[in-house]
Design a protein around this motif. Structure first.
Motif, PDB file in Angstrom:
ATOM      1  N   PRO A   1     135.556  59.501  46.992  1.00 29.54           N
ATOM      2  CA  PRO A   1     134.014  59.499  46.861  1.00 29.54           C
ATOM      3  C   PRO A   1     133.614  57.831  46.369  1.00 29.54           C
ATOM      4  N   MET A   2     134.493  57.402  45.271  1.00 29.65           N
ATOM      5  CA  MET A   2     134.320  56.235  44.499  1.00 29.65           C
ATOM      6  C   MET A   2     134.448  55.147  45.562  1.00 29.65           C
ATOM      7  N   ILE A   3     135.746  54.990  46.232  1.00 29.92           N
ATOM      8  CA  ILE A   3     136.162  54.241  47.236  1.00 29.92           C
ATOM      9  C   ILE A   3     135.029  53.990  48.257  1.00 29.92           C
ATOM     10  N   ARG A   4     134.551  55.048  48.769  1.00 32.35           N
ATOM     11  CA  ARG A   4     133.625  54.976  49.915  1.00 32.35           C
ATOM     12  C   ARG A   4     132.283  54.449  49.468  1.00 32.35           C
ATOM     13  N   ALA A   5     132.125  54.679  48.166  1.00 31.76           N
ATOM     14  CA  ALA A   5     130.613  54.285  47.682  1.00 31.76           C
ATOM     15  C   ALA A   5     130.645  52.577  47.717  1.00 31.76           C
ATOM     16  N   ILE A   6     131.935  52.195  47.125  1.00 31.88           N
ATOM     17  CA  ILE A   6     132.116  50.859  46.784  1.00 31.88           C
ATOM     18  C   ILE A   6     132.052  50.121  48.110  1.00 31.88           C
ATOM     19  N   LEU A   7     132.998  50.643  49.239  1.00 32.49           N
ATOM     20  CA  LEU A   7     132.825  49.907  50.654  1.00 32.49           C
ATOM     21  C   LEU A   7     131.230  50.005  51.200  1.00 32.49           C
ATOM     22  N   ASP A   8     130.580  51.139  50.922  1.00 29.09           N
ATOM     23  CA  ASP A   8     129.369  51.272  51.408  1.00 29.09           C
ATOM     24  C   ASP A   8     128.469  50.020  50.820  1.00 29.09           C
ATOM     25  N   ALA A   9     128.730  49.532  49.410  1.00 29.72           N
ATOM     26  CA  ALA A   9     128.141  48.535  49.035  1.00 29.72           C
ATOM     27  C   ALA A   9     128.728  47.229  49.506  1.00 29.72           C
ATOM     28  N   GLU A  10     129.374  46.902  50.741  1.00 32.72           N
ATOM     29  CA  GLU A  10     129.881  45.934  51.179  1.00 32.72           C
ATOM     30  C   GLU A  10     131.014  45.192  50.296  1.00 32.72           C
ATOM     31  N   ILE A  11     131.586  45.790  49.464  1.00 27.83           N
ATOM     32  CA  ILE A  11     132.624  45.421  48.645  1.00 27.83           C
ATOM     33  C   ILE A  11     134.129  45.806  48.988  1.00 27.83           C
ATOM     34  N   PRO A  12     134.989  44.846  49.478  1.00 31.80           N
ATOM     35  CA  PRO A  12     136.226  45.309  49.833  1.00 31.80           C
ATOM     36  C   PRO A  12     137.092  45.916  48.702  1.00 31.80           C
ATOM     37  N   VAL A  13     137.849  46.795  49.052  1.00 35.42           N
ATOM     38  CA  VAL A  13     138.592  47.524  48.053  1.00 35.42           C
ATOM     39  C   VAL A  13     140.091  47.698  48.410  1.00 35.42           C
ATOM     40  N   MET A  14     140.768  47.203  47.290  1.00 37.53           N
ATOM     41  CA  MET A  14     142.526  47.483  47.278  1.00 37.53           C
ATOM     42  C   MET A  14     142.828  48.585  46.614  1.00 37.53           C
TER      43      MET A  14
END
Ligand code: KIV
Length: 292
Positions: free
Chosen positions: A122-135
């Motif tokens: 859920p956290m990863i999806r929310a960060i991605l939704d904010a347009e921030i790439p996640v590793m």
């Protein structure tokens, strides 16, 4: 050379090996960037490596922003990834996005990294939704040191390996642009690398990942102490630095430093006036002593 982006790293899957190293300040970032790093990770390992603490658990978002901003000033080419510290993405989705946003807005990071698998989705999806790439980061995740009961190689049984594979697939499907695999057996890393369509970046995960990462101070031999089995030290800069400082201190002691060339001078005329003034002051002091 244009600045490397998260999508450019994603496109490297199965291609040229990805070169990643940590850095925590401007001088180390400048060296890493100049040497050709694709990714500079401002790791929360800053806690142990630079701030002299026992683990990464005390590192704060403010500290990560501070170090990420320093690295950003000196990394014109590499993608800079800011690590999300422990408890900055565990309590709520809102807080997670706020903290990831701080690493990007205040630190200037091009992407963020966080530890954990499916339970962090859920956290990863929310960060991605904010347009921030996640590793992503799986395997021996240092923020889980208490839960793991120490820094231990992970995924050593078929059941645990299966869990890790499911985590990696879930992260890749969620949209992370790469996954760090730390402290896992080589066959498992190889399996994950084949299974997911995003690059894997190994640290203590064998040679079959799409890239490799090491800690700057480990590669360069900048600290003493026992190193993990997976570290290859390419230099012993701590010895070189100590020898250089010993030479400096010896020159200070003997008066060989600074030399004439390392000294500022004024025009001879003015220098002579100062010397005369000094001489006169000496005479005045000597007269005063005689009078007493
Ligand atoms: O914080 C760190 O340095 C890391 C790397 C070891 C992957 O997470």
């Amino acid at each position: 050379m244009a600045k490397i982006t998260a999508p450019a790293i994603l496109a490297r899957k199965g291609g040229d090996k990805i070169r990643m190293v940590t850095a925590y300040d401007a001088p180390s970032a400048r060296i890493a960037d100049r040497a050709g790093a694709d990714i500079i990770l401002v790791g929360d390992s800053v806690g142990n490596v630079v701030l002299g603490r026992g683990d990464t658990l005390t590192v704060t978002v403010d500290e990560m922003v501070h170090h990420t901003a320093a690295v950003m000033t000196a990394a014109p080419n590499a993608l800079v990834v800011g690590d999300m510290p422990w408890l900055s993405y565990h309590t709520s989705v809102e807080e997670t996005v706020h903290n990831a946003g701080r690493l990007v807005r205040d630190g200037g990071a091009g992407a963020v990294k966080l530890e954990g698998g499916r339970k962090r989705l859920p956290m990863i999806r929310a960060i991605l939704d904010a347009e921030i790439p996640v590793m992503g980061h799986l395997g021996l995740t240092p923020q889980s040191v208490r839960a793991m009961g120490g820094y231990k190689v992970q995924g050593k049984t078929a059941a645990l390996a299966h869990e890790l594979i499911s985590d990696a697939v879930a992260l890749a499907e969620a949209g992370v642009f790469s996954i760090v695999l730390e402290g896992v057996p080589d066959v498992l890393a190889e399996y994950v690398t084949r299974e997911v369509d995003v690059p894997t970046i190994g640290i203590g995960a064998g040679r079959d990942c799409d890239g490799q990462v090491l800690v700057f101070h480990d590669v360069l031999g900048l600290h003493d102490g026992r190193l993990p089995k997976f570290v290859r030290q390419y230099a012993r800069l701590a010895d070189v630095a100590a020898e250089a400082l010993e030479a400096f201190f010896a020159d200070v002691q003997s008066g060989a430093f600074p030399s004439d060339e390392e000294t500022y001078h004024m025009p001879e005329e003015s220098a002579q006036i100062l010397r005369d003034l000094n001489l006169r002051a000496d005479h005045l002091m000597a007269d005063e002593v005689m009078e007493r």
